[in-house]
Structure formats: C-alpha cells, structure tokens
Design a protein around this motif. Sequence first.
Motif, PDB file in Angstrom:
ATOM      1  N   ALA A  68      73.136  43.043  40.980  1.00 32.56           N
ATOM      2  CA  ALA A  68      71.872  42.806  41.682  1.00 32.56           C
ATOM      3  C   ALA A  68      70.756  42.615  40.667  1.00 32.56           C
ATOM      4  N   ARG A  69      69.816  41.761  41.044  1.00 33.55           N
ATOM      5  CA  ARG A  69      68.603  41.570  40.254  1.00 33.55           C
ATOM      6  C   ARG A  69      67.472  41.265  41.229  1.00 33.55           C
ATOM      7  N   ILE A  70      66.378  41.993  41.064  1.00 35.51           N
ATOM      8  CA  ILE A  70      65.190  41.774  41.877  1.00 35.51           C
ATOM      9  C   ILE A  70      64.023  41.541  40.921  1.00 35.51           C
ATOM     10  N   ASP A  71      63.331  40.430  41.094  1.00 39.00           N
ATOM     11  CA  ASP A  71      62.149  40.103  40.301  1.00 39.00           C
ATOM     12  C   ASP A  71      60.954  40.043  41.240  1.00 39.00           C
ATOM     13  N   ILE A  72      59.917  40.813  40.925  1.00 37.20           N
ATOM     14  CA  ILE A  72      58.734  40.914  41.776  1.00 37.20           C
ATOM     15  C   ILE A  72      57.538  40.287  41.072  1.00 37.20           C
ATOM     16  N   ASN A  73      56.857  39.408  41.763  1.00 38.52           N
ATOM     17  CA  ASN A  73      55.609  38.832  41.279  1.00 38.52           C
ATOM     18  C   ASN A  73      54.532  39.892  41.526  1.00 38.52           C
ATOM     19  N   VAL A  74      54.073  40.568  40.447  1.00 43.62           N
ATOM     20  CA  VAL A  74      53.148  41.690  40.628  1.00 43.62           C
ATOM     21  C   VAL A  74      51.781  41.237  41.153  1.00 43.62           C
ATOM     22  N   ALA A  75      51.410  39.981  40.917  1.00 51.93           N
ATOM     23  CA  ALA A  75      50.133  39.472  41.430  1.00 51.93           C
ATOM     24  C   ALA A  75      50.166  39.286  42.944  1.00 51.93           C
ATOM     25  N   SER A  76      51.347  39.381  43.555  1.00 49.76           N
ATOM     26  CA  SER A  76      51.463  39.232  45.014  1.00 49.76           C
ATOM     27  C   SER A  76      51.260  40.559  45.743  1.00 49.76           C
ATOM     28  N   PHE A 104      64.209  44.645  38.348  1.00 45.67           N
ATOM     29  CA  PHE A 104      65.264  45.647  38.380  1.00 45.67           C
ATOM     30  C   PHE A 104      66.578  44.893  38.222  1.00 45.67           C
ATOM     31  N   VAL A 105      67.369  45.288  37.228  1.00 47.92           N
ATOM     32  CA  VAL A 105      68.681  44.678  36.987  1.00 47.92           C
ATOM     33  C   VAL A 105      69.714  45.796  37.053  1.00 47.92           C
ATOM     34  N   SER A 106      70.649  45.654  37.972  1.00 47.41           N
ATOM     35  CA  SER A 106      71.656  46.710  38.157  1.00 47.41           C
ATOM     36  C   SER A 106      72.605  46.792  36.972  1.00 47.41           C
ATOM     37  N   THR A 107      73.038  48.015  36.695  1.00 51.96           N
ATOM     38  CA  THR A 107      74.065  48.238  35.682  1.00 51.96           C
ATOM     39  C   THR A 107      75.298  48.889  36.302  1.00 51.96           C
ATOM     40  N   GLY A 108      75.202  49.270  37.581  1.00 45.51           N
ATOM     41  CA  GLY A 108      76.346  49.873  38.246  1.00 45.51           C
ATOM     42  C   GLY A 108      76.042  50.240  39.690  1.00 45.51           C
ATOM     43  N   LEU A 109      77.098  50.338  40.466  1.00 44.50           N
ATOM     44  CA  LEU A 109      76.998  50.768  41.854  1.00 44.50           C
ATOM     45  C   LEU A 109      78.171  51.706  42.110  1.00 44.50           C
ATOM     46  N   LYS A 110      77.869  52.897  42.626  1.00 43.10           N
ATOM     47  CA  LYS A 110      78.899  53.897  42.875  1.00 43.10           C
ATOM     48  C   LYS A 110      78.951  54.194  44.367  1.00 43.10           C
ATOM     49  N   ALA A 111      80.157  54.151  44.935  1.00 47.68           N
ATOM     50  CA  ALA A 111      80.354  54.475  46.350  1.00 47.68           C
ATOM     51  C   ALA A 111      80.250  55.985  46.534  1.00 47.68           C
TER      52      ALA A 111
END
Length: 190
Positions: A68-76, A104-111
């Motif tokens: 997962a990767r989420i990029d947020i435009n902080v000016a918004s 935010f860039v994921s490095t892992g996901l744990k169930a």
Amino acid sequence: MNILKYIPVCGLILACSDVLALEFKQVQANESSVTFSYKQMGVPMEGKFNKFTAQLAFDPAKVAAAQARIDINVASIDTGSMEANDEVVGKLWFNAKTYPAASFVSTGLKALGGNRYEATGKLSIKGRTLEMKAPVTFQAAGNRGAFDGSFTLKRLDFAIGEGEWTDIGTVANEIQIKFHLVVNAALSKK
C-alpha cells in the motif's frame, strides 16, 4: 433437462477458481477519505484532506505480499476554516511549498484474525520519516471491499507546528488520522 451438459461448465468454473484469485487493487478515490482529529485548547476539532492518491495490492489469501502507498496533497487540507487552512500550509506547519506531500508506504501487513490486520509502514511528513503501525479492518462483498484504519501521530515528531505552535496546550501533540479506502478487485493468477 439434461444435467450432463452442465458438468463440463461446473468443472471449468472449479478449475478456474484454482488459477484465479481476487486481488483488491483499484482504489475508488471518490468514495474514499483521509480525515484527522485533534484538540485545540481542549476542544475536539476535525478535518480532512481533499486530494490524495492510493495504490493497493491485497489478496486475502496472500496477506504477506500486500502493498500500500498513500500520498496526500497537504495543501488540500480542510480544517473547516479558511484562516486555519491558510495557516497550516505555511512554513511553521506543513510548509507545503517545500514539502507538498505526506506519504505512507507499507512495509508489512499482519493478520490478527477475522477481518482485522496490523499495517506497518513508513510515514513521511515535512522531510521526516518514522515507522508507524495502524490497526486495519477489511470488509469485502464480492469484488468490492473497504479498508478502515486509524493511527495517532505526534505532530512535533514531524515538526508540524514550529515556533509558537510548539505549545501543546494550544494545539495537542496527538493527531488521530483515519482512512477509509474503497477498492475494487481484479482477477489475478495465483
């Protein structure tokens, strides 16, 4: 009705189910949201970011391979006040001209069982990067799903609110971030 003519079709469906899997990866931005809450002089406040992009790859059968990767435009940013919006994109807060995006860039996901997970990753804001963990839930209905999660960051760890704004009595240090990501699945080969 000749039941024998349906047997090959049923066999083909079963064979394909062994080869294909649903991978949730098409984020529906218009149905998704990134919001935040905090306290200002002890009063609960809320806001949101109007512009962000998200890329996901999640196969419930292959949790360890999730990305997962989420990029947020902080000016918004929308704090509910134009004056506050103008202030927080400035140099003392997000410094949006120099650092236009938080990511935010994921490095892992744990169930964790059921539809609960723990996402780990690197959160970058204003040129600083820290490891974060977020509890996440995932609900699927057919080829649509939704990820919901939240985490708390300390704004001073990212130099959000410098100078006079470092006073946590005015604006609390803890900011809760919530995300709701609606995704569609695409068939992929196992």
